[in-house]
Design a protein around this motif. Structure first.
Motif, PDB file in Angstrom:
ATOM      1  N   ARG A  11       6.172  24.836   3.626  1.00 35.68           N
ATOM      2  CA  ARG A  11       6.789  23.517   3.419  1.00 35.68           C
ATOM      3  C   ARG A  11       6.501  22.581   4.585  1.00 35.68           C
ATOM      4  O   ARG A  11       6.006  21.472   4.422  1.00 35.68           O
ATOM      5  N   VAL A  12       6.791  23.032   5.789  1.00 33.34           N
ATOM      6  CA  VAL A  12       6.644  22.165   6.968  1.00 33.34           C
ATOM      7  C   VAL A  12       5.200  22.217   7.477  1.00 33.34           C
ATOM      8  O   VAL A  12       4.569  21.181   7.706  1.00 33.34           O
ATOM      9  N   ASP A  31      -1.873  31.718   7.961  1.00 34.05           N
ATOM     10  CA  ASP A  31      -0.766  32.019   7.042  1.00 34.05           C
ATOM     11  C   ASP A  31      -1.161  33.230   6.211  1.00 34.05           C
ATOM     12  O   ASP A  31      -2.353  33.516   6.057  1.00 34.05           O
ATOM     13  N   ARG A  33      -0.808  33.227   3.094  1.00 32.03           N
ATOM     14  CA  ARG A  33      -1.318  32.656   1.835  1.00 32.03           C
ATOM     15  C   ARG A  33      -2.278  31.510   2.141  1.00 32.03           C
ATOM     16  O   ARG A  33      -2.108  30.820   3.155  1.00 32.03           O
ATOM     17  N   TYR A 136      17.806  37.407  10.227  1.00 35.63           N
ATOM     18  CA  TYR A 136      16.860  36.295  10.401  1.00 35.63           C
ATOM     19  C   TYR A 136      17.163  35.525  11.692  1.00 35.63           C
ATOM     20  O   TYR A 136      16.264  35.249  12.493  1.00 35.63           O
ATOM     21  N   THR A 166      15.895  22.445   6.085  1.00 33.13           N
ATOM     22  CA  THR A 166      14.844  21.462   5.762  1.00 33.13           C
ATOM     23  C   THR A 166      14.393  21.616   4.315  1.00 33.13           C
ATOM     24  O   THR A 166      14.166  22.737   3.852  1.00 33.13           O
TER      25      THR A 166
END
Ligand code: NAD
Length: 328
Positions: A11-12, A31, A33, A136, A166
């Motif tokens: 996303r970011v 990443d 992906r 986390y 976010t």
């Protein structure tokens, strides 16, 4: 020579990659992906952060590191995966990047390190004690320690950004979205609470379920509506790029997020009105979510000024929802 961005499919991270490419920088993404981004100044490595060989390839020629990728989960059963991705992954990628003497390290930490939803005081500022309660949050605290260790031992200046919650605005009214689905929609919320084994919450939610799609206004067991920060990804990208370029940000830690928290008692009726969806008010067991986090330090130090209020985000979310419905 290029800027390394981890989490480049996220996303970011994906939006930071695009902004840097737009301003003429060379960028390497890293990443698990592929991001789907193609550009003459863009190179991408797919692999896990804790895979030494992949990290070595990604770190080659790096001039600055924005470590924005991480695994996010609140399931205790994901603890091993969280530590591999966020703790060992952070150590390996920073060790490899440090060999190339980048000018700056930026690290995406989280308000989960305090944690914001169990605050000692409000608003939560950067001096608040660090005592995470989720696996986390613990991995983000350990990630911060690794960043400061690398900074101390290599003299590469680092900036830690403790991210607010976010979202892309379009996610807010998408029942399939990882965060906003269970936060705002009844059926995904029931599924989420079942996965956490919160039996009392599941029973309360199911009592309100008549089978149709509905929004949920969550309150705590005393009827206090939830309140938390929800920051638009575009504002986060602005803050990250300020931290990357400002000399003053070296060695600093900042909360990064929207200035005002979102009051669910105001946002949910607006969402219901604009979508025509029914709204169910549910008092969930426990203290609920109710916090405010100060972004005063980054505003004063770096001139950060978020532009995307929740009302603007909701307006965009409503349009995105209409487009999705029309497309099906
Ligand atoms: P995201 O989930 O959209 O992106 C994270 C990316 O990291 C994904 O593309 C994923 O494939 C990649 N990734 C995960 N584990 C990996 C591994 N082991 N190796 C390689 N890649 C891996 O997340 P986001 O919303 O873009 O968040 C960016 C950063 O901000 C993350 O560090 C996250 O922990 C932090 N953060 C996010 C929020 C939020 O609400 N979105 C809040 C606080 C902090």
């Amino acid at each position: 020579m290029s800027i390394l961005i981890t989490g480049s499919a996220g996303r970011v991270g994906s939006k930071v990659v695009k902004r840097l490419l737009d301003q003429g920088d060379s960028v390497t993404g890293f990443d698990l992906r592929p991001s789907g981004i193609t550009h003459v100044n863009y190179r991408e490595v797919t692999g896990a952060f804790d895979d030494r060989a992949a990290a070595q390839r990604a770190a080659k020629g790096t001039t600055a590191v924005l470590h924005l990728g991480a695994f996010m989960s609140w399931l205790p059963s994901d603890s091993d995966k969280l530590h591999r991705a966020n703790v060992d992954g952070t150590r390996v990628i920073l060790e490899e990047a440090a060999k190339h003497k980048p000018r700056r390290i930026i690290f995406a930490s989280s308000g989960e390190v305090y944690p914001e939803n169990v605050p000692d005081y409000l608003p939560v500022d950067e001096d608040h004690p660090i005592k995470p309660r989720s696996p986390y949050g613990l991995t983000k605290q350990l990630g911060e320690e690794i960043v400061r260790f690398v900074e101390r031992t290599t003299s590469i200046p680092a900036t830690i950004l403790r991210f607010s919650h976010t979202q892309d605005a379009a996610e807010l009214l998408d029942p399939t979205s990882f965060f906003s689905g269970p936060r705002f929609f009844l059926h995904p919320k029931i599924k989420q609470q079942e996965s956490f084994n919160n039996i009392a919450a599941v029973e309360k939610l199911k009592r309100q379920d008549d089978g149709t799609e509905a929004l949920v206004l969550s309150r705590n067991e005393s009827g206090r509506p939830f309140r938390m920060h929800i920051t638009d990804t575009r504002d986060m990208v602005d803050g990250i790029l300020l931290a990357l370029t400002a000399e003053r940000a070296a060695g600093r830690t900042y909360n990064l997020g929207a200035t005002a928290p979102v009051d669910f008692a105001e946002a949910l009726p607006l969402m219901a009105q604009l979508t025509g969806l029914p709204l169910k008010t549910i008092d969930l067991p426990g203290g609920g979510v109710f916090y405010e986090t100060s972004n005063a330090r980054i505003r004063n130090d770096l001139g950060f000024e978020p532009k995307w209020t929740i009302d603007r985000m909701i307006a965009e979310a409503v349009q995105a929802r209409r487009d999705r419905i029309q497309a099906t």
